[in-house]
Motif scaffolding. Structure first.
Motif, PDB file in Angstrom:
ATOM      1  N   GLN A 246      -1.022   2.239   5.847  1.00 44.77           N
ATOM      2  CA  GLN A 246      -0.695   3.589   5.280  1.00 44.77           C
ATOM      3  C   GLN A 246      -0.503   4.529   6.365  1.00 44.77           C
ATOM      4  OE1 GLN A 246      -4.431   3.521   2.712  1.00 44.77           O
ATOM      5  NE2 GLN A 246      -3.044   3.727   1.085  1.00 44.77           N
TER       6      GLN A 246
ATOM      7  N   PRO B   4      -5.181   8.213   4.846  1.00 49.64           N
ATOM      8  CA  PRO B   4      -5.073   6.711   4.648  1.00 49.64           C
ATOM      9  C   PRO B   4      -6.426   6.037   4.530  1.00 49.64           C
ATOM     10  CG  PRO B   4      -3.646   7.471   6.547  1.00 49.64           C
ATOM     11  CD  PRO B   4      -4.455   8.660   5.945  1.00 49.64           C
TER      12      PRO B   4
ATOM     13  N   TYR C  38       1.591   5.533   0.288  1.00 47.85           N
ATOM     14  CA  TYR C  38       1.174   6.701   0.945  1.00 47.85           C
ATOM     15  C   TYR C  38      -0.284   7.555   0.209  1.00 47.85           C
ATOM     16  CZ  TYR C  38       0.797  11.680   2.000  1.00 47.85           C
ATOM     17  OH  TYR C  38       0.369  13.012   2.522  1.00 47.85           O
TER      18      TYR C  38
ATOM     19  N   HIS D  16       6.225   3.055   0.250  1.00 43.03           N
ATOM     20  CA  HIS D  16       5.202   2.023   0.272  1.00 43.03           C
ATOM     21  C   HIS D  16       5.456   1.002   1.334  1.00 43.03           C
ATOM     22  CE1 HIS D  16       3.662   2.496  -3.967  1.00 43.03           C
ATOM     23  NE2 HIS D  16       4.499   3.322  -3.951  1.00 43.03           N
TER      24      HIS D  16
ATOM     25  N   VAL E 234       0.881  -0.906   0.015  1.00 44.33           N
ATOM     26  CA  VAL E 234      -0.074   0.081   0.149  1.00 44.33           C
ATOM     27  C   VAL E 234       0.904   1.185   0.100  1.00 44.33           C
ATOM     28  CG1 VAL E 234      -2.007  -1.043   1.157  1.00 44.33           C
ATOM     29  CG2 VAL E 234      -0.241  -0.074   2.478  1.00 44.33           C
TER      30      VAL E 234
END
Length: 113
Positions: free
Chosen positions: A62, A57, A53, A70, A51
């Motif tokens: 995140q 989030p 940024y 990532h 995942v």
């Protein structure tokens, strides 16, 4: 398709050669998949997903990421400084093995009310 100077035997041999090449490629992919499964069975991460940024989030993984970073969702939770760094690690997870610390996946954050 036949060319004027080609016999049926030539065409058949070419078709069989292409089939052998495809079989060899499939065998190589199967061996690589077996190596990845064994790597993961020993408790190492293959970095199969991340995942990235987001200013707001969506996933718990995140939270705390900076722009461009990532976090691996394959089980190790490694933070990569860029997508390119993650791609490099996922292309060859055997180069620098990282132990899994949690089960693979990501955790959705509760929707804002």
């Amino acid at each position: 398709m036949f060319y004027t100077d080609e016999t049926a035997a030539d065409a058949m041999e070419a078709a069989h050669e292409r089939a052998r090449e495809v079989d060899a490629d499939a065998d190589a992919m199967d061996r690589h998949a077996d190596e990845l499964h064994a790597h993961e069975a020993r408790g190492f991460c293959s970095h199969f997903g991340t995942v990235g940024y987001l200013p707001t989030p969506v996933y718990a993984e995140q939270v705390g990421l900076k722009p461009g970073e990532h976090r691996c969702t394959g089980g190790c939770r490694t933070v990569f400084p860029s997508e390119a760094a993650w791609i490099k690690a996922s292309t060859d997870p055997f180069a620098q093995p990282v132990k899994k610390v949690t089960k693979p996946g990501s955790t959705p954050l509760p929707a804002a009310q």
